[in-house]
Write an enzyme that holds these catalytic residues in place. Structure first.
Site, PDB file in Angstrom:
ATOM      1  N   ASP A   1       0.835  -1.211   0.000  1.00 57.77           N
ATOM      2  CA  ASP A   1       0.000   0.000   0.000  1.00 57.77           C
ATOM      3  C   ASP A   1       0.869   1.260   0.000  1.00 57.77           C
ATOM      4  OD1 ASP A   1      -2.397   1.390  -0.027  1.00 57.77           O
ATOM      5  OD2 ASP A   1      -2.612   1.370   2.155  1.00 57.77           O
TER       6      ASP A   1
ATOM      7  N   ASN B   1     -11.038  -2.696  -4.960  1.00 60.75           N
ATOM      8  CA  ASN B   1     -10.329  -1.761  -5.839  1.00 60.75           C
ATOM      9  C   ASN B   1     -11.048  -1.557  -7.183  1.00 60.75           C
ATOM     10  OD1 ASN B   1      -7.035  -2.827  -4.664  1.00 60.75           O
ATOM     11  ND2 ASN B   1      -8.239  -1.047  -4.025  1.00 60.75           N
TER      12      ASN B   1
HETATM   13  C1  IPE Z   1      -5.285  -2.698  -0.007  1.00 58.94           C
HETATM   14  O1  IPE Z   1      -4.992  -1.353  -0.242  1.00 58.94           O
HETATM   15  C2  IPE Z   1      -5.310  -3.456  -1.284  1.00 58.94           C
HETATM   16  C3  IPE Z   1      -4.028  -3.618  -1.963  1.00 58.94           C
HETATM   17  C4  IPE Z   1      -2.873  -3.218  -1.534  1.00 58.94           C
HETATM   18  C5  IPE Z   1      -4.090  -4.317  -3.218  1.00 58.94           C
HETATM   19  P1  IPE Z   1      -6.145  -0.256  -0.350  1.00 58.94           P
HETATM   20  O2  IPE Z   1      -5.481   1.035  -0.568  1.00 58.94           O
HETATM   21  O3  IPE Z   1      -7.155  -0.668  -1.361  1.00 58.94           O
HETATM   22  O4  IPE Z   1      -6.806  -0.354   1.096  1.00 58.94           O
HETATM   23  P2  IPE Z   1      -7.777   0.646   1.860  1.00 58.94           P
HETATM   24  O5  IPE Z   1      -8.865   1.020   0.904  1.00 58.94           O
HETATM   25  O6  IPE Z   1      -6.978   1.851   2.235  1.00 58.94           O
HETATM   26  O7  IPE Z   1      -8.236  -0.101   3.052  1.00 58.94           O
HETATM   27  C1  IPE Z   2      -1.697   0.201  -3.322  1.00 66.38           C
HETATM   28  O1  IPE Z   2      -1.443   1.556  -3.370  1.00 66.38           O
HETATM   29  C2  IPE Z   2      -1.900  -0.372  -4.706  1.00 66.38           C
HETATM   30  C3  IPE Z   2      -3.272  -0.812  -4.977  1.00 66.38           C
HETATM   31  C4  IPE Z   2      -4.259  -0.825  -4.127  1.00 66.38           C
HETATM   32  C5  IPE Z   2      -3.543  -1.254  -6.331  1.00 66.38           C
HETATM   33  P1  IPE Z   2      -2.621   2.607  -3.354  1.00 66.38           P
HETATM   34  O2  IPE Z   2      -3.010   2.891  -4.773  1.00 66.38           O
HETATM   35  O3  IPE Z   2      -3.731   2.185  -2.489  1.00 66.38           O
HETATM   36  O4  IPE Z   2      -1.894   3.871  -2.751  1.00 66.38           O
HETATM   37  P2  IPE Z   2      -2.487   4.920  -1.718  1.00 66.38           P
HETATM   38  O5  IPE Z   2      -3.037   4.158  -0.554  1.00 66.38           O
HETATM   39  O6  IPE Z   2      -3.550   5.685  -2.454  1.00 66.38           O
HETATM   40  O7  IPE Z   2      -1.317   5.765  -1.344  1.00 66.38           O
HETATM   41 MG    MG Z   3      -4.119   2.443  -0.510  1.00 65.17          MG
END
Ligand code: IPE
Ligand code: IPE
Ligand code: MG
Length: 252
Positions: A23, A71
């Site tokens: 993340d 997602n």
């Molecule tokens: C969790 O990250 C999913 C992945 C890393 C693939 P998110 O960014 O989607 O999680 P939330 O929404 O902050 O809980």
């Molecule tokens: C994790 O990074 C990757 C996926 C969930 C695909 P994020 O895209 O959630 O990054 P932040 O949380 O917005 O920084």
């Molecule tokens: Mg995230």
């Protein structure tokens, strides 16, 4: 001997299975004045280096959370960009993963994925199926709740066909129908990006997993931070519901 002295003297086994919630790509991109997609691209490079580091550390299974059930709710451009990135990364990395003896396995609702990605996944799974090195599990369109539901559905089909009785349903049977069936459960879960939540990752399998949260954003995560997480793991006493004295007696 105190339990502290004892734990110093006892060599704790390293994690066999590491799971990672990668993340922080979006925040990393924003901090660098870039579009979110640049963060995801940087994230793929880090996934590559951490995969190598885990293979070198003789980790048996590495599970990476790349895209969750939730997602899909992101803006369509970001979702499409991620799907393209997965296709490209698989194409680029397949040969090297195969050359290193890594076996690839995908978990998630693959019928929801674009056809080209599904085909790429099937090809790389088939190519690496006989490999005996580290297993790299990629969780794409994956949710822990989805996983429990698909397991229950497959059990229900067998019940209806008369292959199973309700009394046959126990933890071991359900475990054999979960996506990670046949693999040891994660010993260590790492979540980068500062949030301290599970976000619908491996709900069934994380029952006794040690959890390492770090504020480091995924594109900044390095093999040194991986080593820190492993050292955090080695300091944990895994009691699995018992009391410390019982474990010390077992170790003697
Ligand atoms: C969790 O990250 C999913 C992945 C890393 C693939 P998110 O960014 O989607 O999680 P939330 O929404 O902050 O809980
Ligand atoms: C994790 O990074 C990757 C996926 C969930 C695909 P994020 O895209 O959630 O990054 P932040 O949380 O917005 O920084
Ligand atoms: Mg995230």
């Amino acid at each position: 001997m105190t339990s502290d002295q004892h734990s110093e003297g006892t060599a704790r086994p390293p994690p066999r299975h590491i799971a990672v919630i990668m993340d922080g790509n979006g925040r990393w991109a924003r901090a660098h004045g870039k579009a979110r997609h640049a963060g995801h691209r940087a994230g793929v490079r880090v996934a590559r280096s951490i995969t190598r580091a885990c293979a070198q550390a003789r980790v048996e299974v590495l599970t990476l959370f790349a895209f969750s059930s939730e997602n899909w709710q992101r803006p369509v451009d970001e979702v499409n960009g991620l799907m393209r990135l997965f296709v490209e990364a698989l194409q680029r990395e397949a040969d090297e993963l195969h050359a290193n003896g890594i076996q690839l396995r995908f978990i998630g609702a693959r019928e929801q994925l674009p056809e080209i990605l599904r085909r790429r996944i099937a090809a790389v799974e088939a190519k690496t199926a006989a490999n005996t090195g580290m297993t790299l599990v990629l969780a794409v369109a994956y949710g822990g709740r989805w996983d429990v539901v698909q397991a229950v559905r497959r059990v229900a089909i067998k019940l209806r066909a008369g292959e199973l009785e309700p009394a046959d349903i126990d933890e071991a049977l359900l475990d054999r129908h979960m996506s990670l069936a046949g693999l040891p459960p994660p010993d260590l879960l790492i979540r980068t990006g500062g949030e301290q939540r599970v976000s619908n990752f491996l709900l069934w399998d994380l029952a006794y997993t040690e959890i390492f949260f770090t504020p480091v954003l995924w594109p900044d995560f390095t093999p040194e931070e991986l080593a820190q997480a492993m050292s955090f793991f080695r300091q944990r006493q895994r009691r699995f519901g018992r009391v410390a004295g019982q474990l010390e007696a077992l170790a003697d």
